[in-house]
Design a protein around this motif. Structure first.
Motif, PDB file in Angstrom:
ATOM      1  N   ARG A 140       0.772  -1.080  -0.049  1.00 22.86           N
ATOM      2  CA  ARG A 140      -0.144   0.015   0.023  1.00 22.86           C
ATOM      3  C   ARG A 140       0.851   1.333  -0.120  1.00 22.86           C
ATOM      4  O   ARG A 140       0.580   2.103  -0.909  1.00 22.86           O
ATOM      5  CB  ARG A 140      -0.889   0.043   1.171  1.00 22.86           C
ATOM      6  CG  ARG A 140      -2.121  -0.826   1.153  1.00 22.86           C
ATOM      7  CD  ARG A 140      -2.811  -1.236   2.421  1.00 22.86           C
ATOM      8  NE  ARG A 140      -3.955  -2.063   2.189  1.00 22.86           N
ATOM      9  CZ  ARG A 140      -4.689  -2.604   3.254  1.00 22.86           C
ATOM     10  NH1 ARG A 140      -4.288  -2.305   4.381  1.00 22.86           N
ATOM     11  NH2 ARG A 140      -5.651  -3.277   3.004  1.00 22.86           N
ATOM     12  N   SER A 141       1.946   1.182   0.648  1.00 22.35           N
ATOM     13  CA  SER A 141       2.804   2.512   0.627  1.00 22.35           C
ATOM     14  C   SER A 141       3.885   2.156  -0.296  1.00 22.35           C
ATOM     15  O   SER A 141       4.205   3.468  -0.911  1.00 22.35           O
ATOM     16  CB  SER A 141       3.825   2.392   2.111  1.00 22.35           C
ATOM     17  OG  SER A 141       2.701   2.416   3.079  1.00 22.35           O
ATOM     18  N   ASP A 142       4.337   1.021  -0.849  1.00 28.50           N
ATOM     19  CA  ASP A 142       5.304   0.815  -1.939  1.00 28.50           C
ATOM     20  C   ASP A 142       4.825  -0.187  -2.715  1.00 28.50           C
ATOM     21  O   ASP A 142       5.065  -1.406  -2.624  1.00 28.50           O
ATOM     22  CB  ASP A 142       6.618   0.496  -1.228  1.00 28.50           C
ATOM     23  CG  ASP A 142       7.741   0.345  -2.222  1.00 28.50           C
ATOM     24  OD1 ASP A 142       7.628   0.559  -3.520  1.00 28.50           O
ATOM     25  OD2 ASP A 142       8.829  -0.051  -2.012  1.00 28.50           O
ATOM     26  N   PRO A 143       4.138   0.128  -3.919  1.00 27.80           N
ATOM     27  CA  PRO A 143       3.464  -0.833  -4.816  1.00 27.80           C
ATOM     28  C   PRO A 143       4.211  -1.762  -5.580  1.00 27.80           C
ATOM     29  O   PRO A 143       3.903  -2.809  -6.134  1.00 27.80           O
ATOM     30  CB  PRO A 143       2.265  -0.017  -5.545  1.00 27.80           C
ATOM     31  CG  PRO A 143       2.275   1.278  -4.944  1.00 27.80           C
ATOM     32  CD  PRO A 143       3.281   1.405  -4.183  1.00 27.80           C
ATOM     33  N   ARG A 144       5.380  -1.200  -5.736  1.00 30.59           N
ATOM     34  CA  ARG A 144       6.477  -1.910  -6.224  1.00 30.59           C
ATOM     35  C   ARG A 144       7.545  -2.689  -5.593  1.00 30.59           C
ATOM     36  O   ARG A 144       8.544  -2.967  -6.278  1.00 30.59           O
ATOM     37  CB  ARG A 144       7.030  -1.274  -7.654  1.00 30.59           C
ATOM     38  CG  ARG A 144       6.082  -0.416  -8.400  1.00 30.59           C
ATOM     39  CD  ARG A 144       5.626  -1.584  -9.763  1.00 30.59           C
ATOM     40  NE  ARG A 144       6.921  -1.895 -10.497  1.00 30.59           N
ATOM     41  CZ  ARG A 144       6.651  -3.052 -11.383  1.00 30.59           C
ATOM     42  NH1 ARG A 144       5.525  -3.716 -11.366  1.00 30.59           N
ATOM     43  NH2 ARG A 144       7.747  -3.439 -11.962  1.00 30.59           N
ATOM     44  N   ASN A 145       7.274  -2.900  -4.343  1.00 34.13           N
ATOM     45  CA  ASN A 145       7.999  -3.685  -3.560  1.00 34.13           C
ATOM     46  C   ASN A 145       8.141  -5.028  -3.934  1.00 34.13           C
ATOM     47  O   ASN A 145       7.332  -5.980  -3.788  1.00 34.13           O
ATOM     48  CB  ASN A 145       7.728  -3.481  -1.985  1.00 34.13           C
ATOM     49  CG  ASN A 145       8.858  -3.797  -1.018  1.00 34.13           C
ATOM     50  OD1 ASN A 145       9.132  -5.136  -0.980  1.00 34.13           O
ATOM     51  ND2 ASN A 145       9.354  -3.049  -0.401  1.00 34.13           N
TER      52      ASN A 145
END
Length: 234
Positions: A74-79
């Motif tokens: 949710r904070s870093d969609p490409r993690n």
């Protein structure tokens, strides 16, 4: 002078570039700081959730880990780490359809994660995409020839005569340099596909001789006995 007043009234205010530039730069800097602060805040939030998620995952608390990995995205969609771990969790839970998109996306970013490649290859087999699965198995074997699962994946994805022959050639070459129970079980599986039960039995026996605890060899024996209607042995 009335005419002069009229002219002044309708004259456009003169734009002072020298006064505007400092103001513009101040506003721009403030905006960038605010944006950068938000970005840093999101990254810090994602890092906190990721740390907690990894802790839960390592402790075997997969339900809690799942929630935290979702919070990371949710904070870093490409993690890629969060995506890969979610794919592994869903795969191990047997939820193949949920695992598939996470495993695929994560493997594109974490190209050297062999576990992701293996699970993605298994998803391809389950989904009937047998042309893609050998690529994943081959990628793993190129980097880890002693892997215990990739040979079985390669054998499981081989259907046509050509695919079986190619898989046999690759596995036999590997077995000549360092034979393993996984390689012999995979070779036996391919022989079984060709209904060469004698060769399959010999391969499975060699697999057991190499590793008496290799469970896949016992499962393969069961399938062979079943195909020969030897239900007692199966």
């Amino acid at each position: 002078n009335p005419n002069g007043l009229a002219e002044n009234r309708h004259r456009k205010p003169k734009f002072n570039m020298r006064k505007f530039i400092p103001l513009f730069l101040t506003l721009l800097a403030a905006g960038l700081l605010a944006f950068g602060g938000a970005g840093c805040s999101l990254k810090a939030k994602a890092a906190r959730h990721l740390k907690q998620a990894n802790h839960f995952f390592d402790a075997g608390e997969f339900d809690k880990a799942e929630i935290e990995y979702i919070n990371v995205l949710r904070s870093d969609p490409r993690n890629s780490r969060a995506m890969g771990q979610l794919g592994k969790i869903y795969f191990d839970q047997g939820s193949i359809s949920r695992a598939a998109p996470y495993l695929f996306t994560a493997s594109q970013m974490e190209t050297n994660d062999l576990e992701l490649r293996l699970k993605l290859g298994m998803v391809y087999v389950v989904a009937g995409k047998l042309k893609e699965a050998p690529d994943e198995a081959g990628f793993i074997l190129d980097r880890k020839p002693q892997d215990a699962d990739a040979p079985l994946l390669l054998a499981g994805a081989a259907v046509s005569e050509k695919e079986i022959a190619e898989a046999q050639a690759r596995l036999q070459k590997l077995s000549q340099s360092r034979d393993t129970a996984a390689l012999e079980t995979a070779l036996g599986t391919l022989a079984f596909r060709e209904r060469d039960f004698k060769t399959a039995a010999a391969d499975f026996q060699r697999a057991q001789n190499l590793d008496s605890k290799f469970s896949a060899a016992y499962s393969a024996w069961g399938g062979l006995y079943w195909a020969q209607n030897d239900l007692k042995q199966a």
